[in-house]
Design an enzyme around this catalytic site. Structure first.
Site, mmCIF file in Angstrom:
data_model
loop_
_atom_site.group_PDB
_atom_site.id
_atom_site.type_symbol
_atom_site.label_atom_id
_atom_site.label_comp_id
_atom_site.label_asym_id
_atom_site.label_seq_id
_atom_site.Cartn_x
_atom_site.Cartn_y
_atom_site.Cartn_z
ATOM 1 N N LYS A 113 48.695 19.253 14.237
ATOM 2 C CA LYS A 113 47.339 18.803 13.931
ATOM 3 C C LYS A 113 47.315 18.245 12.518
ATOM 4 O O LYS A 113 48.104 18.668 11.650
ATOM 5 C CB LYS A 113 46.351 19.967 14.023
ATOM 6 C CG LYS A 113 44.927 19.530 14.346
ATOM 7 C CD LYS A 113 44.781 19.201 15.828
ATOM 8 C CE LYS A 113 43.327 18.983 16.198
ATOM 9 N NZ LYS A 113 43.155 18.789 17.654
ATOM 10 N N GLY A 144 25.932 21.710 21.367
ATOM 11 C CA GLY A 144 26.638 20.546 20.845
ATOM 12 C C GLY A 144 26.601 19.386 21.819
ATOM 13 O O GLY A 144 27.074 19.499 22.950
#
Length: 357
Positions: free
Chosen positions: A80, A180
């Site tokens: 990442k 969200g």
């Protein structure tokens, strides 16, 4: 924080710190494990409160990608990247091309992709400096926005959990509280609405909430109120850490299944959900549709192949539940066990065939 102690305790392979004064780039690339193949994972851009917070986020997300790719059946490891900056005001071609040069310097050990705060446009900029990037635009030869496939995987995960809890995977008439409404959350709501689910939603952006109310007949609640909604499913689709000591006692659902990464603030919270009779779909199993989508670009993107693989998340979730029942362990531990077993087997194969000169 003590970087090397953390890397050793959780077996990280590499952490790279990147800076470019001319563009303002400040980034961290974390590579957790490459047993199954090159590390694959998105590039997140976020306004971190501190440099330490950015490092911790990169490390947590990289490890999560190792488990995600393993459970998705992909031949990639986990990595990442995080870029420190405001994605609303600080994204420039120069910054992302500078980042692309750092990715190129790793020689293919890490392949980047879009993530929170980045889009196909930025991946196209990175592509100008390195071939080790996925999630590029259709015009640049990619599959475009992976959000719909991430949402499809979460939708199929919710169906698998409904089948486990209620004996039927039909969402019609089921109440789902969605936290969200970004790209993934919006597409998930669309799929749930089409399937007849009743939606309760929240988001930081009022315009996103009103769009869901208008298009899907959703009920709107405030940011804190989402935890108190009586629902069949709570779907966290924002940032991580929302399943914690403060929120678990408030949940009035039977299932937690969403797209956010690292939903459990701590590992013990998965066991606490189990103790309260709440079935948890491990986030890295549920949200693997996005990485399946971007990984397919490396084979030559084929939409029908991607969709078939994402549909397979349903069966992987059922496998997790079956192991959890068999071993009498929480679902998140069952998923970890399945991922770790695949990595261990491949690590053993590789060590057996090492050529000694």
């Amino acid at each position: 924080m003590e970087i090397f102690r953390t890397m050793t305790s959780l077996d990280y392979e590499q952490v790279m710190f990147c800076q470019d004064a001319s563009s303002g780039l400040k980034a961290v690339i974390a590579i957790h494990d490459t047993t199954l193949g090159p590390a694959l994972g998105g590039c997140r851009m976020w306004t971190y409160a501190s440099e330490a917070e950015a490092v911790v986020d990169a490390l947590r997300l990289a490890r999560g990608m190792t488990y995600k790719t393993a459970m998705a059946g992909l031949n990639f490891g986990g990595g990442k990247a995080v870029i420190v900056g405001d994605p609303r005001t600080e994204k420039t071609e120069a910054l992302f091309r500078a980042f692309g040069r750092y990715v190129q310097s790793l020689g293919g050990r890490y392949i980047t992709a879009e993530d929170v705060g980045t889009t196909t446009r930025e991946m196209d900029w990175i592509r100008l400096e390195t071939p080790y990037v996925t999630g590029v635009s259709v015009a640049a030869g990619g599959g475009g926005d992976p959000s719909p496939m991430t949402a499809l995987g979460v939708f199929r995960s919710i169906q698998a959990a409904l089948a486990e809890v209620y004996g039927s995977d039909d969402p019609a008439g089921r109440a789902v509280a969605v936290q969200g409404l970004g790209s993934v959350g919006y597409h998930l709501c669309k799929l749930l609405h089409q399937a007849g689910a009743e939606l309760v939603v929240t988001d930081l952006r009022e315009e996103a909430v009103q769009r869901a109310v208008r298009e899907f007949g959703a009920e709107a609640v405030d940011l804190e109120g989402i935890y108190d909604v009586p629902a069949d499913v709570f779907a966290p689709c924002a940032l991580g850490g929302v399943i914690n000591d403060g929120t678990i006692p408030r949940l009035k659902c039977r299932i937690v299944a969403g797209s956010a990464n690292n939903q459990l603030a701590e590992d013990r919270h998965g066991a606490e959900l189990e103790a309260r009779g709440i079935l948890y779909v491990p986030d890295y199993v549920a949200n693997a549709g996005g990485v399946i989508h971007v990984a397919d670009e490396l084979e030559g993107y084929r939409p029908e192949r991607v969709r078939a693989r994402v549909e397979g998340i349903y069966d992987r979730v059922r496998d997790v539940f079956a192991l959890a029942r068999e071993k009498r362990i929480p679902a998140h531990q069952a998923a970890d066990r399945l991922a770790e077993e695949r990595i261990a087997v491949l690590r053993q194969v590789r060590s057996t065939f090492v050529v000694h000169s």
